[in-house]
Every structure is written in structure tokens, then in C-alpha cells.
Design a protein around this motif. Structure first.
Motif, mmCIF file in Angstrom:
data_model
loop_
_atom_site.group_PDB
_atom_site.id
_atom_site.type_symbol
_atom_site.label_atom_id
_atom_site.label_comp_id
_atom_site.label_asym_id
_atom_site.label_seq_id
_atom_site.Cartn_x
_atom_site.Cartn_y
_atom_site.Cartn_z
ATOM 1 N N ASP A 1 0.907 -1.155 0.047
ATOM 2 C CA ASP A 1 -0.062 -0.098 -0.056
ATOM 3 C C ASP A 1 0.823 1.382 0.095
ATOM 4 O OD1 ASP A 1 1.067 -0.250 2.596
ATOM 5 O OD2 ASP A 1 -0.720 0.137 3.724
ATOM 6 N N VAL A 2 2.141 1.173 -0.296
ATOM 7 C CA VAL A 2 3.011 2.384 -0.558
ATOM 8 C C VAL A 2 3.820 2.156 -1.835
ATOM 9 C CG1 VAL A 2 3.151 2.753 1.934
ATOM 10 C CG2 VAL A 2 4.779 1.211 0.855
ATOM 11 N N PRO A 3 4.257 3.343 -2.315
ATOM 12 C CA PRO A 3 4.903 3.283 -3.571
ATOM 13 C C PRO A 3 6.236 2.437 -3.651
ATOM 14 C CG PRO A 3 4.669 5.464 -2.975
ATOM 15 C CD PRO A 3 4.270 4.569 -1.880
ATOM 16 N N GLY A 4 6.712 1.951 -2.276
ATOM 17 C CA GLY A 4 8.053 1.373 -2.450
ATOM 18 C C GLY A 4 8.550 1.578 -1.039
ATOM 19 N N LEU A 5 9.980 1.452 -1.085
ATOM 20 C CA LEU A 5 10.787 1.489 -0.012
ATOM 21 C C LEU A 5 11.130 2.977 0.033
ATOM 22 C CD1 LEU A 5 12.420 0.695 2.694
ATOM 23 C CD2 LEU A 5 14.361 0.200 1.041
ATOM 24 N N LEU A 6 10.564 3.712 1.234
ATOM 25 C CA LEU A 6 10.877 5.189 1.261
ATOM 26 C C LEU A 6 11.882 5.393 2.406
ATOM 27 C CD1 LEU A 6 7.062 6.234 1.612
ATOM 28 C CD2 LEU A 6 8.404 5.941 -0.440
ATOM 29 N N GLU A 7 12.837 6.412 1.922
ATOM 30 C CA GLU A 7 14.035 6.821 2.652
ATOM 31 C C GLU A 7 13.315 7.478 3.986
ATOM 32 O OE1 GLU A 7 18.180 9.065 2.464
ATOM 33 O OE2 GLU A 7 17.165 8.891 0.782
ATOM 34 N N ASN A 8 12.142 8.051 3.798
ATOM 35 C CA ASN A 8 11.317 8.916 4.965
ATOM 36 C C ASN A 8 10.071 8.441 4.979
ATOM 37 O OD1 ASN A 8 9.806 10.407 6.604
ATOM 38 N ND2 ASN A 8 10.492 12.284 6.014
ATOM 39 N N PRO A 9 9.716 7.226 5.337
ATOM 40 C CA PRO A 9 8.280 6.684 5.695
ATOM 41 C C PRO A 9 7.227 7.431 5.577
ATOM 42 C CG PRO A 9 9.833 5.405 7.194
ATOM 43 C CD PRO A 9 10.458 6.911 6.833
ATOM 44 N N ASP A 10 7.358 8.821 5.929
ATOM 45 C CA ASP A 10 6.250 9.799 5.874
ATOM 46 C C ASP A 10 6.276 10.465 4.783
ATOM 47 O OD1 ASP A 10 5.212 8.902 8.503
ATOM 48 O OD2 ASP A 10 6.881 10.189 9.610
ATOM 49 N N ASP A 11 7.207 10.477 3.726
ATOM 50 C CA ASP A 11 7.262 11.237 2.537
ATOM 51 C C ASP A 11 7.376 10.492 1.513
ATOM 52 O OD1 ASP A 11 7.669 13.072 0.517
ATOM 53 O OD2 ASP A 11 9.448 13.945 1.634
ATOM 54 N N GLU A 12 6.488 10.371 0.449
ATOM 55 C CA GLU A 12 6.514 9.225 -0.783
ATOM 56 C C GLU A 12 7.463 9.815 -1.548
ATOM 57 O OE1 GLU A 12 2.504 8.546 -2.346
ATOM 58 O OE2 GLU A 12 1.868 7.520 -0.455
ATOM 59 N N THR A 13 7.788 11.107 -1.646
ATOM 60 C CA THR A 13 8.833 11.811 -2.497
ATOM 61 C C THR A 13 10.222 11.265 -2.439
ATOM 62 O OG1 THR A 13 9.305 13.688 -1.371
ATOM 63 C CG2 THR A 13 7.418 13.866 -2.789
ATOM 64 N N THR A 14 10.519 10.397 -1.011
ATOM 65 C CA THR A 14 11.753 9.774 -0.848
ATOM 66 C C THR A 14 11.749 8.456 -1.399
ATOM 67 O OG1 THR A 14 11.141 9.183 1.363
ATOM 68 C CG2 THR A 14 11.867 11.376 1.109
#
Length: 316
Positions: A232-245
Motif C-alpha cells: 500500500d505504499v510506492p516502495g521503500l521510502l527513505e522517509n516513511p512519511d514522505d512518498e517523494t523519498t
């Protein structure tokens, strides 16, 4: 690429590369003059059980892929549905934290009964029926069927409670060590699409719980396939609260170390499963958004986080 959408040209290009069975000549050549490979690399698709995951897009994409000659194995989770059923029965789902910080379900005898009812029963049956409605020759299997997923049962688990390490007994779970790949290969060879869920079969002959991400990893490794983990997220995020990461690629051991460091919550197990899949022989792993349009094709075209064998010291 961080957005959920992708261009028409990208989609057209991806679909155009698939082989249409009705147009394949019998001379060993594709209509475009290319050589038909004797074996295709299977795609193992893990469909997450999070509440925010809508599987409809994945089902349509699987139908397209199988209709065009791709071998697909579907693996699904369903922890949310298990928790909901437990609560309806007046039971409280129990999660525990391991000494290394991984949070997982503690499956006691009552939870195991509900698990068997919901996962291979309701969820697997419904998903298999939905794929049949899409024109897919789907076959539902649990890890117990044909001893598909086997390994040792955990006699106890180490947990951290109130800051103290403890041993908890009575857990009905195990660790997958072996996959009956020949069973899956037989089904794929007859143009069936296996739809797999846990439980697994423990070495003492009982059905026990196992992590669905790690089940998908074991299957992808055994088949030498491409693993697409839809969540349910775009992938692995460097910052879990910021989808642009979004981290778009993990291709070196250093990048894998970073991936493990930034992974939090449920993503910790997905990165762990990714490592196991690649070490087990999987060609690649992509963690991507299940709610993308044609999410599997999108993942293959670069939407998500792609992990390569080189990230665990293997060859590309």
C-alpha cells in the motif's frame, strides 16, 4: 519515478513486448522475427493483505500477462482479515517484537484455527474465483497442499516485553526451508496459475503459520523468478512519511545496508524477504504500489523499488 501514473507510451511498450499466444507461429520464431525462448522467467506476485490494498488492478494485470504467455504465481497475505475475524469472535490479535526489532504475529492455538479458516478458506477461495472471472485458469493452494511449503516448526519464540527479553512458548509458526517447485512447475506447464497462501507444513506434520512475504520470497527463489511485492505504499521510502523519498533501486551491498536501516514496521519484513529471495535465486525483486494502474506491469517498468542480486553479493 515516484507517481502512481505512467505514460500511455510506457504502458503500450510494455504490453507490446508480451507474446500473444494466438499469433505465435510454429517455427520457433515470434511474429516480429525474434526467437521464442524455451522457458520464460516466472513472475511471482505477492498481493498484500493491508486494508488499503485494492487487488482489482493486479487481477486484471495477471489476466493480461497470462493471456500473453507469461507464467505467473500469485501469493497472498491476509493478516488484516485474520485480525478482523479474531475481533469478531471476541479475541484480541497478539503481536510481539523480536530482540532485533521485528514485529510479528504470535499465533496461539485459537489464532491458528482462525488463520486456517480465513487464509486458505475464505481469502484464497475468493481470490481464485476472482481470477477465474478474469479468465485466468487459477488453482488455489495452501502451503500444506502437496507439501508445497515445508520447514521446521518453532518450538518457542524470543520476544521483548517491557524492555526484557523473554521466551514465549505455544506459538504455532514455522520457517519455510523447502518449496515443492515441481508442483508449481507442473501447474505452470499446463497453463494454470497457482494462487498460494500459508499455512505451511511443519516437519512434525502440522499446519503452522508463516510470513506471506517470506513465502513469496521462497517461491521466487525456488523458481528463479522475478518477485513483485505489491503493497500500500510506492516502495521503500527513505522517509516513511514522505512518498517523494522513494528509493528507486538497490543494486549494491551498501545500498542494501541503507535499505535495511531505513525500513520500518511492515517494510522491515519485506526487505528481509527480498534478501532471502535474491540469495535463494530470484532474478529480481520489486516492491511497488498495488493501487497503480496495471501494477505488475508498472513495477516492471520502474514504478517501485527494484532490488538486484548484486545487492546481496550475487551477479546481475
Amino acid at each position: 519515478m515516484n507517481g502512481k501514473g505512467y505514460t500511455h507510451d510506457e504502458l503500450f511498450d510494455a504490453h507490446d513486448q508480451l507474446i500473444d499466444n494466438d499469433n505465435v507461429p510454429n517455427d520457433g520464431l515470434r511474429a516480429d522475427g525474434g526467437i521464442i525462448e524455451d522457458e520464460t522467467t516466472p513472475i511471482v506476485v505477492k498481493i498484500g493483505g493491508a486494508r488499503a490494498v485494492n487487488p482489482a488492478g493486479a487481477l486484471g494485470d495477471i489476466a493480461h500477462l497470462t493471456a500473453n504467455g507469461e507464467d505467473v504465481v500469485v501469493v497472498h497475505g491476509g493478516s488484516t482479515a485474520v485480525d478482523d475475524t479474531l475481533e469478531e469472535l471476541g479475541e484480541e490479535p497478539e503481536y510481539v517484537e523480536s530482540p532485533n526489532g521485528v514485529v510479528g504475529r504470535f499465533t496461539d492455538e485459537r489464532a491458528m484455527e482462525v488463520f486456517e479458516m480465513v487464509m486458505p478458506g475464505e481469502l484464497n477461495t475468493d481470490l481464485t474465483a476472482d481470477l477465474q472471472a478474469e479468465g485466468v485458469r487459477a488453482v488455489g493452494l495452501s502451503g500444506v497442499d502437496g507439501a508445497l511449503l515445508t520447514g521446521p516448526r518453532k518450538s518457542a519464540v524470543r520476544v521483548v516485553e517491557d524492555g526484557k527479553k523473554k521466551i514465549r512458548r505455544g506459538d504455532h509458526s514455522g520457517k519455510i526451508k523447502d518449496v515443492n517447485a515441481s508442483l508449481l512447475e507442473t501447474l505452470l506447464g499446463e497453463n494454470y496459475t497457482p494462487v498460494v497462501t500459508v499455512p505451511m507444513l511443519a516437519d512434525d506434520g502440522t499446519a503452522v503459520n508463516a510470513d506471506a512475504d517470506r513465502a513469496a520470497a521462497a517461491i521466487a527463489g525456488a523458481l528463479g523468478g522475478e518477485l513483485v511485492v505489491l503493497t500500500d505504499v510506492p516502495g521503500l521510502l527513505e522517509n516513511p512519511d514522505d512518498e517523494t523519498t522513494l528509493i528507486e533501486q538497490v543494486a549494491t551491498p551498501a545500498e542494501m545496508a541503507t535499505a535495511k536501516q531505513v525500513a520500518e514496521g511492515f517494510m522491515t519484513k519485506k526487505v528481509m524477504a527480498t534478501t532471502e529471495a535474491l540469495k535463494g535465486g530470484a532474478k529480481s525483486v520489486v516492491i511497488a504500489d498495488a493501487n497503480n494502474r496495471d501494477p505488475i506491469t508498472a513495477a516492471q517498468k520502474g514504478h517501485g523499488t527494484k532490488f538486484t542480486p548484486a545487492s546481496v553479493g550475487g551477479s546481475q
